[in-house]
Design an enzyme around this catalytic site. Sequence first.
Site, PDB file in Angstrom:
ATOM      1  N   ARG A  45      21.074   4.709  36.156  1.00 51.63           N
ATOM      2  CA  ARG A  45      23.011   4.656  36.387  1.00 51.63           C
ATOM      3  C   ARG A  45      23.116   4.617  37.609  1.00 51.63           C
ATOM      4  O   ARG A  45      23.239   5.410  38.446  1.00 51.63           O
ATOM      5  CB  ARG A  45      23.246   6.185  35.591  1.00 51.63           C
ATOM      6  CG  ARG A  45      24.609   6.236  35.212  1.00 51.63           C
ATOM      7  CD  ARG A  45      24.915   7.595  34.287  1.00 51.63           C
ATOM      8  NE  ARG A  45      24.241   8.211  34.813  1.00 51.63           N
ATOM      9  CZ  ARG A  45      24.494   9.900  34.298  1.00 51.63           C
ATOM     10  NH1 ARG A  45      25.083   9.787  33.222  1.00 51.63           N
ATOM     11  NH2 ARG A  45      24.434  10.848  35.150  1.00 51.63           N
ATOM     12  N   ASP A  89      18.386  17.497  34.700  1.00 48.26           N
ATOM     13  CA  ASP A  89      18.086  16.424  35.187  1.00 48.26           C
ATOM     14  C   ASP A  89      16.676  16.283  34.674  1.00 48.26           C
ATOM     15  O   ASP A  89      15.775  17.172  35.227  1.00 48.26           O
ATOM     16  CB  ASP A  89      17.945  16.146  36.572  1.00 48.26           C
ATOM     17  CG  ASP A  89      17.539  14.447  36.670  1.00 48.26           C
ATOM     18  OD1 ASP A  89      16.509  13.635  36.625  1.00 48.26           O
ATOM     19  OD2 ASP A  89      18.482  13.210  36.966  1.00 48.26           O
TER      20      ASP A  89
END
Length: 209
Positions: free
Chosen positions: A104, A200
Site C-alpha cells: 500500500r 499490522d
Amino acid sequence: MSTVFEMNHPLIQHKLSLIRDKNTGSKEFRELVKEVSMLLAYEVTRDLSLEEVEIETPICKTKTKMLSGRKLGIVPILRAGLGMVDGFLNLLPAAKVGHIGLYRDPETLEPVEYYCKLPTDINERDLIVCDPMLATGGSANAAIQFLKDRGAESIRLVCLIGCPEGIAAVQAAHPDVNIYIASIDEKLNDHAYIVPGLGDAGDRLFGTK
C-alpha cells in the site's frame, strides 16, 4: 450483490481473541492464524460439489461421496496472506497455490503490484484469495481484478478481520465474489487501520516493524 459470511464458531472467536491480544508473540500469532485459517477453510468449502462413488470397506462394498467438480487454488496476498496458507493446505493438500504481491502506497493508500505468480489453469479452478485484513478493500479489489484479468472465473475472498468500509468496497467492485470473514469490526481509523483490529498482521506474523 455478493454474500458476506461472518464465521461465529466459538473456536474461531476464541482464537481470534488471542490473535488480537497485543501481548501475543509472533510464534503464537503464526500458530493461531494457521489454526483459524483451517477452521475458516472448513466453512468456506461447505458448498463444494460431491459425487457418489463405490468403495470397498473391510466389511463390504458401499456407495459414498467424494469431492468432484472444479479443482481448488489458494492465492494469498503477500505478505500477510502467507500466514493463512498452511491452514488451508492442511485440509486441501491437493490445491495449487499462487501468489500476488501488493503493498500500500503510504501517500495514496492505493495498492501497488510487485509480484504475481499463478497456476496456469486458474480459469479451471475455484480460487480462494487469502488476506488476514480487509481494511480499505484496495488490496483485495486489486488482487481479485488481477485474477479476473488472467482468466479466473470463480473467486472467494477469505479474511480474519474486516470492517464495513472494506466489505462495501469489495462488494461494489466485485459483486460476484463472496466474502468469508471471522469478524466484522467497527470501522477504519484515520490511518486506515481496522478498529479494534489486531494491528499490522504482516508485522505480527514475521516479527517486523
